[in-house]
Motif scaffolding. Structure first.
Motif, PDB file in Angstrom:
ATOM      1  N   HIS A 215      11.070  26.384 -28.803  1.00  0.00           N
ATOM      2  CA  HIS A 215      11.441  25.051 -29.267  1.00  0.00           C
ATOM      3  C   HIS A 215      12.065  24.298 -28.102  1.00  0.00           C
ATOM      4  O   HIS A 215      13.100  24.695 -27.563  1.00  0.00           O
ATOM      5  N   VAL A 216      11.401  23.208 -27.691  1.00  0.00           N
ATOM      6  CA  VAL A 216      11.893  22.372 -26.602  1.00  0.00           C
ATOM      7  C   VAL A 216      12.793  21.307 -27.193  1.00  0.00           C
ATOM      8  O   VAL A 216      12.360  20.511 -28.042  1.00  0.00           O
ATOM      9  N   LEU A 217      14.038  21.279 -26.757  1.00  0.00           N
ATOM     10  CA  LEU A 217      15.002  20.322 -27.293  1.00  0.00           C
ATOM     11  C   LEU A 217      14.678  18.902 -26.848  1.00  0.00           C
ATOM     12  O   LEU A 217      14.256  18.670 -25.708  1.00  0.00           O
ATOM     13  N   ASP A 218      14.882  17.980 -27.745  1.00  0.00           N
ATOM     14  CA  ASP A 218      14.622  16.571 -27.497  1.00  0.00           C
ATOM     15  C   ASP A 218      15.942  15.845 -27.299  1.00  0.00           C
ATOM     16  O   ASP A 218      16.716  15.668 -28.249  1.00  0.00           O
ATOM     17  N   GLY A 219      16.213  15.456 -26.059  1.00  0.00           N
ATOM     18  CA  GLY A 219      17.447  14.725 -25.772  1.00  0.00           C
ATOM     19  C   GLY A 219      18.683  15.543 -26.084  1.00  0.00           C
ATOM     20  O   GLY A 219      18.843  16.675 -25.625  1.00  0.00           O
ATOM     21  N   ASP A 220      19.579  14.971 -26.898  1.00  0.00           N
ATOM     22  CA  ASP A 220      20.825  15.656 -27.233  1.00  0.00           C
ATOM     23  C   ASP A 220      20.708  16.411 -28.561  1.00  0.00           C
ATOM     24  O   ASP A 220      21.699  16.626 -29.268  1.00  0.00           O
ATOM     25  N   GLU A 221      19.509  16.834 -28.912  1.00  0.00           N
ATOM     26  CA  GLU A 221      19.278  17.561 -30.164  1.00  0.00           C
ATOM     27  C   GLU A 221      20.113  18.840 -30.230  1.00  0.00           C
ATOM     28  O   GLU A 221      20.299  19.538 -29.222  1.00  0.00           O
ATOM     29  N   ASP A 222      20.594  19.157 -31.418  1.00  0.00           N
ATOM     30  CA  ASP A 222      21.361  20.374 -31.661  1.00  0.00           C
ATOM     31  C   ASP A 222      20.438  21.579 -31.474  1.00  0.00           C
ATOM     32  O   ASP A 222      19.412  21.695 -32.138  1.00  0.00           O
ATOM     33  N   ARG A 223      20.812  22.497 -30.563  1.00  0.00           N
ATOM     34  CA  ARG A 223      19.956  23.645 -30.283  1.00  0.00           C
ATOM     35  C   ARG A 223      19.907  24.639 -31.432  1.00  0.00           C
ATOM     36  O   ARG A 223      19.066  25.528 -31.464  1.00  0.00           O
TER      37      ARG A 223
END
Length: 355
Positions: A215-223
């Motif tokens: 899963h590649v995080l988008d911006g400041d998305e919660d990991r």
């Protein structure tokens, strides 16, 4: 690093294989889990006819699921449809056996099975055993029926134990492991394999494959947010199901998950309406296995387990982790996409795009 995907067999799977090939991915694997997914040989036959380049893998079969002659016939038939593009993973059947309420086979039986498959798929005789009776068997009508001229690649499934890695060394095969993101563990597996290998084997040996989720995080998305849990939850739930299934016979598995993991195992058993000793617990623990998790199960996808089993992070973080795994001897990353497979395959291809 090379990249591929692993999916369950179902109608339309060949469309995913075509898309994976268009994206430049290196391999396309189908699980061999009877009573959970469809048949991988049927699925890969469709994929073989629909593709031209991508390698096609069985991930993974076992001597407790198929006899060596039957498995070899399936592999050699696929090899006739996609010459030189077939990969076969072999294992003790830890997952596919437990989903049937049965135990895995021994490493000795795995080695005997692997040896027979290698010989038969190369057009040579092999010993076939049923009980006390052993007979030599081979393809009686190879020409025009199956392909034993082009090689089939074999890989042995190994987790942390050394026995399967030693089988891979003795049989000259590659390795495949699931959710194993520890570079030190990979180095240990390769060392066991190297020590068991024949002296004349070429340096480096066959390929090594890592099955995980991405899963590649988008911006400041919660990991550890809902999107990340949905993309990786199938791996976490598979580990919890295994720990729940084996809690009575081997409590060390659940104990190794720590207090939070043990509590998640307890909740999973309660939520599925079964116990660690119920003889039919496999019918409650494994429905939907390795598929997208239900929203109500997101709370069981614990952050430490996500971090241990799956690749979640920014693009730069993921590339750094993947580079470390590559240095530890992992040759190919295999991702199990469950939320939106075409989109997830595209993100994998973009992440690992070669300059």
């Amino acid at each position: 690093m090379r990249a591929g995907v692993v999916v369950g067999a179902r109608p339309g799977v060949e469309e995913l294989a075509v898309r994976a090939e268009e994206l430049g991915l290196d391999s396309f694997w189908v699980n061999d889990t009877p009573m959970v997914h469809g048949d991988p040989f049927v699925a890969l036959a469709l994929c073989a006819k629909a593709t031209r380049r991508i390698r096609l893998g069985i991930g993974v079969t076992s001597p407790a699921l198929r006899s060596a002659p039957a498995a070899a016939s399936g592999l050699a038939s696929l090899n006739a449809l996609a010459p030189g593009r077939i990969v076969c993973g072999v294992g003790t059947g830890n997952t596919a056996r437990r989903t049937l309420g049965m135990r895995p086979v021994t490493s000795a039986r795995l080695e005997e099975f692997t040896a027979a498959l290698q010989e038969l798929c190369a057009g040579r005789p092999a010993a076939y055993r049923e009980g006390d009776r052993v007979r030599e068997v081979w393809f009686l009508h190879a020409a025009g029926h199956v392909n034993t001229a082009d090689p089939v690649e074999f890989v042995v499934a190994a987790l942390l134990g050394p026995k399967a890695a030693a089988v891979a060394g003795r049989r000259g095969t590659g390795l495949v492991s699931f959710g194993l993101l520890d570079p030190a563990a990979w180095r240990a597996l390769h060392e066991v394999r190297r020590r068991a290998a024949a002296p004349e084997e070429e340096p480096g040996g066959p390929g090594s494959y890592l099955v995980t989720a991405l899963h590649v995080l988008d911006g400041d998305e919660d990991r550890h947010g809902d999107a990340a849990r949905d993309a990786t939850g199938h791996l976490v739930l598979s580990l919890l199901a295994f720990a729940a299934d084996t809690a009575a016979e081997d409590p060390a598995v659940a104990d190794g998950l720590g207090p939070g993991g043990r509590e998640a195992v307890r909740r999973l058993l309660e939520r599925r309406g079964t116990t660690a000793t119920a003889p039919d617990r496999h019918t409650r623990l494994y429905p939907g296995y390795l598929g997208r998790i239900a929203p109500q199960d997101r709370d069981l996808v614990l952050p430490p387990l996500m971090d241990a089993l799956a690749l979640v992070g920014t693009r730069d973080e993921l590339l750094a982790r993947i580079a470390t795994l590559e240095r530890a001897g992992v040759d190919e990353l295999l991702v199990q996409p469950v939320v939106d497979p075409p989109a997830e395959m595209a993100r994998l291809a973009e992440l690992l795009a070669r300059p």
